[in-house]
Design an enzyme around this catalytic site. Structure first.
Site, mmCIF file in Angstrom:
data_model
loop_
_atom_site.group_PDB
_atom_site.id
_atom_site.type_symbol
_atom_site.label_atom_id
_atom_site.label_comp_id
_atom_site.label_asym_id
_atom_site.label_seq_id
_atom_site.Cartn_x
_atom_site.Cartn_y
_atom_site.Cartn_z
ATOM 1 N N HIS A 1 -10.849 -0.217 -3.120
ATOM 2 C CA HIS A 1 -9.403 -0.413 -3.054
ATOM 3 C C HIS A 1 -8.694 0.867 -2.656
ATOM 4 O O HIS A 1 -7.554 0.839 -2.235
ATOM 5 C CB HIS A 1 -8.871 -0.861 -4.420
ATOM 6 C CG HIS A 1 -9.421 -2.175 -4.868
ATOM 7 N ND1 HIS A 1 -9.007 -3.367 -4.321
ATOM 8 C CD2 HIS A 1 -10.359 -2.489 -5.787
ATOM 9 C CE1 HIS A 1 -9.666 -4.359 -4.904
ATOM 10 N NE2 HIS A 1 -10.498 -3.852 -5.793
ATOM 11 N N GLU B 1 -5.796 3.693 18.755
ATOM 12 C CA GLU B 1 -6.769 2.646 18.469
ATOM 13 C C GLU B 1 -6.616 2.150 17.042
ATOM 14 O O GLU B 1 -5.888 2.725 16.233
ATOM 15 C CB GLU B 1 -8.196 3.105 18.773
ATOM 16 C CG GLU B 1 -8.656 4.292 17.969
ATOM 17 C CD GLU B 1 -10.005 4.834 18.451
ATOM 18 O OE1 GLU B 1 -10.198 4.966 19.668
ATOM 19 O OE2 GLU B 1 -10.850 5.133 17.596
#
Lengths: 377, 292
Positions: B247, B209
């Site tokens: 980030h 997935e």
């Protein structure tokens, strides 16, 4: 769970990580009050839980009262990725000499906490990581929560040449690690981590994300959640034990299990339809859940059909069938239901629903095809 | 042969006195699994459906010579349950529990790395070698004994895939659900190698997935080590792009984790990629025929 920068800053301060002077303001009067206290120039930062605030115009510098009031009102009305900031952070402008990057997060594949640091911080850090991976320092904690400075101390030494900065960075990193482990974070990030013109280190931004699964250990953190960022229907669904995400289409989906729910959405798409939502009723067999799921879906006026796709495992198909029958009795469902039931107690479920005049599909593809057809009529 | 479990595997159930634990202990025993004991601290001496309850894993190991444990305890206590198994050198630990804090799993991972135990899960449906034994919560009757190995990150989607194999008369050697949590004990790469070595397994089905980097690692592993045909379905092509987390996540993974990107990487590794779960049987049959 994500929290706003002004709240993350409070945590930084609590853990001894230096931040620029300032506070959050809801009105321009409050902003002026803060600015007078800390002195101009100040930086105004929209408090939204979305990346790219600066690029969207949500961060500006103001040198005087007039600029502050003007920018405050402008940013307050700015739509940043679908959200308007309720608060703006007013902080003393830092005279930046150089920007670094410092974060602690989890590497899922290694199953370990990792320190990430770079001497090239700032908004372009991801591009730097891609183009120059050698400029990124990664240090794995090796399952260690004990803050043994001798082990991770070299990170600061590699980041700075100056002995005083090395020492200061080491103490900040230690505090960041402490915050990360004590509060069950999945991310504690300082970007940019700056050296100012006085040669001191300051966290010019603060980003903290908490592990939802560990919130039970930190009741004090729940108050920091900003519910405005969570869709009302999604929140209600969560309270009912359902996992729900609203999408743009018109085929309403009720599925058991996240993987099958995604697979169902994909199938709707590939067969030419558009899913209206992701909805996972979970592994329980409680008929009430089906009723609640139908209610939540029906609030979306775009929906033309409800597709129920259940593969019974722990979930028993007859319980789902009873939930569907209850929903039909208790609420007016003005749109067609397309039902697919397979797995545990499927025979009993089919008997119940066929008696009530409903058609039951065994094949997922046939059910989705039918739902897509109805959605286009 | 099958992988990891068979009719001789001796299983203890941790949390056997709980609602889920007692229900599934019976389901597993009814399927034919050798359930040799249950563990609930402080409740030793009882019997649940004829299964003796013991106070600790150590006691259970001494008295039952178990070689596998399945965990149904609440998330708050799951870490200690896994660590207790590791401390007692239980070879196979299957953790069904969902909602375990990530830092608890970091501790578990560290303990596992110095141990002889293998962990499957957490937050997983478990594993089944059809006709021999099942450890977990999957509906046994949709499975059929045969030569297809199934490995998946999902629960009900795995049932969908298995169901389609079974109605097309393609039985399974072992089906294993790895679990949906960020940190899990056994990954695609581990199972791919086991299936490659297992003589009963002729072909492999992977159900992946969106998110994370496991399918990418699986693709590398398939290129290097797997000669048996592999077919894959990747869920989440229509999912909205995930909400980002600073980030650091992007720096760590440094690669795309969309369903489409994963499908391409697997295709490049020679894996048969299908659009619908019900296309797997035909796709695999065609590939197996081609090989003779």
């Amino acid at each position: 769970m994500k929290i706003h920068e002004y709240l993350a800053r409070n945590l930084f301060a609590e853990f001894g990580i230096p931040i620029a002077e300032g506070d959050a303001a809801q009105t321009s009067d409050e902003a002026l009050f803060i600015a007078h206290k800390i002195g101009f120039p100040v930086v105004i930062k929209a408090q939204v839980l979305a990346g790219g605030r600066g690029k969207a115009g949500g961060i500006k510098i103001a040198g005087n009262e007039k600029q502050l009031v003007y920018e405050f009102n402008r940013i307050k009305n700015l739509n940043i990725k679908g959200y308007c900031a309720q608060r703006l952070l007013i902080v003393k402008a830092i005279d930046i000499k150089k920007e670094y990057y410092l974060a602690v997060t989890i590497d899922n594949i290694k199953g370990d906490a990792v320190i990430i640091a770079s001497a090239e911080g700032g908004v372009e850090i991801e591009e730097t990581a891609k183009a120059h991976p050698d400029k990124i320092i990664k240090f794995y904690m090796q399952g260690d929560k004990i803050l043994d400075e001798a082990r991770w101390g070299p990170v600061a030494v590699r980041l700075f040449n100056d002995a005083r900065l090395q020492q200061s960075a080491t103490s900040i990193l230690k505090n960041l690690l402490k915050l990360f482990f004590e509060k069950d974070c999945s991310l504690a990030e300082i970007n940019p981590f700056v050296v100012n013109k006085d040669g001191n280190l300051v966290a010019a931004d603060a980003k903290v994300v908490f592990d939802d699964n560990a919130l039970y250990r930190h009741p004090e953190l729940i108050a920091l959640r900003d519910l405005k960022y969570e869709d009302a229907d999604e929140l209600e669904a969560k309270d009912e034990g359902l996992s729900f995400v609203k999408l743009e289409g018109n085929v309403g989906c009720i599925v058991n299990g996240a993987g099958l729910a995604m697979g169902t959405m994909d199938t709707v798409n590939l067969l030419g339809g558009r899913p209206a939502n992701f909805l996972d009723v979970g592994g329980s067999s409680n008929p009430q859940k089906v009723l609640n799921a139908v209610k939540i879906l029906l609030r979306n006026k775009d929906i033309k059909v409800i597709l129920i796709n259940i593969f019974g495992g722990i979930t028993r198909c007859d319980d789902i069938a009873n939930g569907i029958l209850t929903a039909l009795k208790q609420i007016d469902i003005p749109i067609p239901l397309v039902i697919r039931l397979t797995g545990t107690n499927e025979k009993e479920a089919k008997a119940l629903l066929t008696q009530a005049g409903l058609t039951i599909y065994t094949s997922m593809r046939q059910a989705v095809t039918q739902a897509v057809k109805i959605s286009k009529d | 042969m099958s992988i990891l479990i068979d009719q001789n595997t001796r299983v203890i159930v941790q949390g056997i006195t709980g609602r889920d634990g007692s229900f599934h202990a019976k389901q597993m025993a009814d399927y034919g699994t050798k359930i040799v004991g249950g563990v609930t601290p402080g409740k030793g001496g009882q019997e649940i459906n004829g299964i003796p309850v013991l106070n600790s894993v150590k006691e259970a190991k001494d008295k039952t010579s178990c070689d596998a444990a399945v965990i149904y305890v609440p998330a708050k206590f799951a870490k200690d349950a896994i660590l207790e198994d590791i401390a007692n050198a239980i070879p196979l630990i299957v953790c069904i529990t969902e909602g375990i804090p990530v830092l608890d799993m970091v501790e578990v991972k560290k303990a596992l790395s110095h141990s002889q135990s293998r962990l499957v899960g957490p937050n997983c449906p478990g594993l089944i070698s059809p006709g021999k034994a099942k450890i977990g919560i999957m509906p046994g009757h949709i499975h059929k004994s045969g030569d297809i190995g199934v490995v998946s990150r999902s629960g009900t989607l795995t049932y969908e895939v298995v169901y389609n194999l079974t109605i097309n008369n393609m039985g399974q050697s072992t089906c294993i659900g790895l679990g949906g949590d960020p940190i899990i004990g056994t990954r695609f790469v581990d199972v791919l190698k086991l299936f490659q070595e297992d003589p009963q397994t002729k072909a492999i089905v992977m159900v992946g997935e969106i998110g994370g980097g496991d399918e990418q690692l699986a693709a590398e592993c398939i290129k290097k080590h797997v000669t048996k045909p592999v077919a894959a379905f990747i869920a989440g092509r229509s999912a909205p792009s995930g909400k980002r987390m600073g980030h650091a996540g992007a720096i760590i993974s440094s690669g795309e984790s969309t369903a489409d990107a994963k499908m391409q990487i697997l295709r490049d590794a020679g894996v048969i990629i299908v659009d619908f779960p019900d296309e797997i049987p035909q796709a695999l049959t065609a590939r197996l025929k081609l090989r003779g």
